[in-house]
Design an enzyme around this catalytic site. Structure first.
Site, mmCIF file in Angstrom:
data_model
loop_
_atom_site.group_PDB
_atom_site.id
_atom_site.type_symbol
_atom_site.label_atom_id
_atom_site.label_comp_id
_atom_site.label_asym_id
_atom_site.label_seq_id
_atom_site.Cartn_x
_atom_site.Cartn_y
_atom_site.Cartn_z
ATOM 1 N N SER A 156 0.862 -1.171 0.000
ATOM 2 C CA SER A 156 0.000 0.000 0.000
ATOM 3 C C SER A 156 0.900 1.223 0.000
ATOM 4 O O SER A 156 2.088 1.118 0.336
ATOM 5 C CB SER A 156 -0.834 -0.024 1.283
ATOM 6 O OG SER A 156 -1.422 1.232 1.544
ATOM 7 N N TYR A 169 -2.240 -1.585 10.396
ATOM 8 C CA TYR A 169 -2.236 -1.666 8.933
ATOM 9 C C TYR A 169 -0.903 -1.154 8.371
ATOM 10 O O TYR A 169 -0.279 -1.785 7.523
ATOM 11 C CB TYR A 169 -3.405 -0.847 8.382
ATOM 12 C CG TYR A 169 -3.643 -1.010 6.899
ATOM 13 C CD1 TYR A 169 -4.348 -2.100 6.408
ATOM 14 C CD2 TYR A 169 -3.186 -0.047 5.992
ATOM 15 C CE1 TYR A 169 -4.591 -2.250 5.044
ATOM 16 C CE2 TYR A 169 -3.424 -0.183 4.628
ATOM 17 C CZ TYR A 169 -4.125 -1.287 4.167
ATOM 18 O OH TYR A 169 -4.358 -1.431 2.810
#
Length: 274
Positions: A156, A169
């Site tokens: 990401s 995350y």
């Protein structure tokens, strides 16, 4: 795209041997887009993920029918090491090999670090990071033996930079890039590449839901929320599409990408350039 097909199908000695791919978390969103892009180029696909059984069966059949490839589905739980190893073993048994492994399964939860529930931390690290390790561990021996493999880890923009309220995350997505680099170095002499794709905001059902929830909570229009999400992070003011991510995955499986390994590849509209 024409030059990719022979490599995915592996045209050795005049006969065509298709490549076989596992895409985790491929029953929706980014994973589904990558699975379709690979199938379109002639790869057989092992789907994995949660969702409505009827919808999953229809997806698996549609891909097979549309692209004339073999497909199957595994409901392996990405938080369980033994089920992940079994997923790889089942794919090898069903298709003959695992040539392409796309570690895409992921979950999200947001809270300040002091309020972050322990079990949410554990499950995000488990599904977003440990699952990729277990899948790679199981798939690499076969790839080494065949002297060819493509491992694609979906990280990401948050694998390269952070945002508040996303400790687990961001930690997992940074971690997966560290794993990517290590695996790339270990497998570099075996015709295997291992790379990380780092999307910014991608317009998936997940992001759509985030925008809807926020619009409802703040009593504002969805369009305003989406514009704000983009303004904050993406210089292009455009969401990345699942098709674009699928295209990048296909490129990473092509001969043009033979010497790209250990790389984090942002597809983020300029997010990490700032």
């Amino acid at each position: 795209m024409g030059g990719i097909r022979p490599d995915l199908e592996g045209g050795h000695h005049g006969h065509t041997e298709r490549k076989n791919a596992i895409v985790t978390g491929s029953t929706s969103g980014i994973g589904e887009g990558i699975a379709e892009a690979l199938a379109k180029e002639g790869a057989n696909i092992m789907y994995n993920g949660f969702g409505d059984k009827g919808a999953i069966d229809a997806l698996v059949k549609k891909t097979a029918d549309t692209y004339k490839v073999k497909t199957d589905y595994s409901n392996a739980d990405m938080s369980k090491a033994d089920q992940i190893a079994q997923l790889v073993a089942d794919t090898e048994e069903k298709f003959g090999s695992v040539d392409i492994l796309v570690n895409n399964a992921g979950i999200q939860f947001t809270a300040n670090v002091e309020d972050f529930p322990n079990e949410k931390w554990e499950s995000i690290i488990s599904i977003n990071l440990s699952a990729a390790f277990y899948a790679i561990k199981a798939a690499v021996p076969g790839m080494k033996k065949r002297k060819w493999g493509r491992i694609i880890n979906i990280s990401s923009a948050h694998g390269l930079v952070a945002s508040p309220q996303k400790s687990a995350y961001v930690a997992a997505k940074h971690g997966i890039l560290g794993l990517t680099k290590t695996v790339a170095l270990e497998t570099a002499q075996f015709g295997i590449t291992c790379n990380g794709i780092c999307p910014g905001w991608v317009f998936t059902p997940l992001v759509d839901k985030q925008a809807k929830d926020r619009a409802a909570k703040e009593n504002r229009s969805e369009d305003d929320i989406k514009k704000e999400m983009l303004e904050e992070k993406m210089a292009t003011m455009k969401f990345t599409t699942v098709e674009q991510i699928g295209g990048l995955a296909v490129f990473l499986c092509s001969p043009a990408a033979d010497n790209i390994t250990g790389a984090p590849l942002p597809i983020d509209g300029g997010w990490v350039a700032e």
